[in-house]
Write an enzyme that holds these catalytic residues in place. Structure first.
Site, mmCIF file in Angstrom:
data_model
loop_
_atom_site.group_PDB
_atom_site.id
_atom_site.type_symbol
_atom_site.label_atom_id
_atom_site.label_comp_id
_atom_site.label_asym_id
_atom_site.label_seq_id
_atom_site.Cartn_x
_atom_site.Cartn_y
_atom_site.Cartn_z
ATOM 1 N N HIS A 41 6.192 -28.818 61.085
ATOM 2 C CA HIS A 41 5.994 -29.375 59.773
ATOM 3 C C HIS A 41 6.935 -29.320 59.027
ATOM 4 C CE1 HIS A 41 1.980 -29.374 60.761
ATOM 5 N NE2 HIS A 41 2.052 -29.696 61.378
ATOM 6 N N GLU A 126 -2.873 -26.341 63.291
ATOM 7 C CA GLU A 126 -2.763 -24.168 63.716
ATOM 8 C C GLU A 126 -4.490 -24.703 63.214
ATOM 9 O OE1 GLU A 126 -3.786 -20.908 61.171
ATOM 10 O OE2 GLU A 126 -1.730 -22.161 60.627
ATOM 11 N N THR A 164 -3.725 -19.221 58.476
ATOM 12 C CA THR A 164 -1.916 -18.281 57.799
ATOM 13 C C THR A 164 -1.678 -19.089 57.015
ATOM 14 O OG1 THR A 164 -1.075 -19.634 59.327
ATOM 15 C CG2 THR A 164 -1.966 -17.514 59.427
ATOM 16 N N SER A 222 4.091 -30.672 55.639
ATOM 17 C CA SER A 222 3.915 -29.106 55.380
ATOM 18 C C SER A 222 2.985 -28.098 54.294
ATOM 19 C CB SER A 222 5.210 -28.594 55.159
ATOM 20 O OG SER A 222 5.158 -27.398 55.525
#
Length: 316
Positions: A41, A126, A164, A222
């Site tokens: 990202h 994710e 994460t 991000s």
């Protein structure tokens, strides 16, 4: 103006591995090369690869049959893998091994009959991938308020896992709420928030309180970069997320005597250095590099890519 350069910052082992995957695949396979979702990202990384013939797709159906496709660092669901296989694609999996670890935990706990509370941001690549491993067993929890809405009973076997790239502060608030409501909830065998996210957040937590302003280099999509700005604001220091030096508003520096510069795990170092040079030129600043945790993590390239590179038939 004092400019403090945070350490560690920028690329982590998973990002390095994913970018190297695309670099090597471009040399071996050539363009066009298809990548499922943004490889990492960061706008600059994605634009640079696009200019070299990489095609980033949002669905496997956008990949022509029998072509090579790379899965991004954020991971994919089993359904995506099946679709790629059905299309005869050669699959190169650039999923960060620390994300794969969470996938494997989800599969294992689902098989054991647990209901899984996945702490993370719904819709993030994710989380979508992890959820796809066991959709019937997973409930996504984004906040402590979400915990209050859960209807599981004390008889349910519960375990929590986390995205994460979460903020440690935010994750801990949600996890404590889960533990308060469900004292018997099982924790993962090790922390799911990755070492790079943790190290970069620790650096900001330590350094932001002694500076007037924090600049985080990274893209708006991000997660770990956004979390760094939140971490700074949590300790009382203004923070701004910028892709590059052109996004900096010079009015931010009115009355500022010290600034901390850091970067998310998917931001290239050259963007940091361009910002540092600009700050020095505009504000007569001097740079101080802060000491931090030394990172020596390294991830090997995916087996499929190594097989292709070594000239052997790829097996998928």
């Amino acid at each position: 103006m004092k400019i403090i350069l945070a350490n560690p910052r920028g690329f982590c082992a998973g990002v390095n591995m994913a970018i190297q995957c695309v670099e090597e695949a471009l040399q071996i396979v050539g363009a066009p090369l298809y990548v499922y979702h943004e490889i990492v990202h960061n706008r600059y990384v994605v634009e640079r690869f696009t200019q070299r013939g990489v095609v980033f797709v949002d669905t496997i159906e956008q990949v022509p049959p029998d072509q090579t496709v790379i899965f991004s660092a954020h991971g994919v669901s089993p359904e995506v893998r099946r679709s790629a296989k059905d299309r005869g694609c050669t699959m190169i999996d650039a999923t960060c091994p620390l994300v794969t670890k969470v996938h494997m935990e989800a599969v294992r706990y689902a098989k054991q009959g647990y209901k899984i509370l996945l702490v993370g941001h719904a819709g993030h690549d994710e989380v979508v991938g992890t959820f796809g491993e066991a959709p019937d067993a997973i409930t996504i929890v984004e906040s402590a308020a979400d915990v209050e809405k859960l209807t599981f009973t004390q008889d349910d076997h519960l375990v929590y896992l986390t995205q994460t790239t979460l903020s440690m502060d935010d994750a801990n608030v949600i996890i404590e709420a889960i533990k308060k409501k469900y004292p018997e909830v099982k924790a993962p065998p090790s922390d799911d928030i990755c070492y790079a996210t943790t190290n970069r957040q620790h650096a900001v937590r330590h350094l932001a309180p002694v500076t007037d302003l924090v600049l985080v280099v990274g893209s708006k999509n991000s997660s770990n970069s956004v979390r760094l700005t939140e971490m700074s604001e949590n300790v009382g220091t203004r923070a701004y997320l910028v892709d590059d030096k052109t996004e900096i508003d010079q009015s931010w520096f009115d009355g500022v005597e010290s600034v901390l510069v850091t970067a998310g795990a998917s931001a290239p170092e050259y963007l940091v250095q361009e910002i540092i040079a600009d700050l020095v030129e505009r504000h007569g600043g001097y740079v101080e590099s802060a000491q931090g945790v030394e990172e020596d993590m390294h991830f090997e390239l995916p087996v499929t890519l190594r097989v292709i590179r070594d000239g052997q038939p790829a097996k998928v």
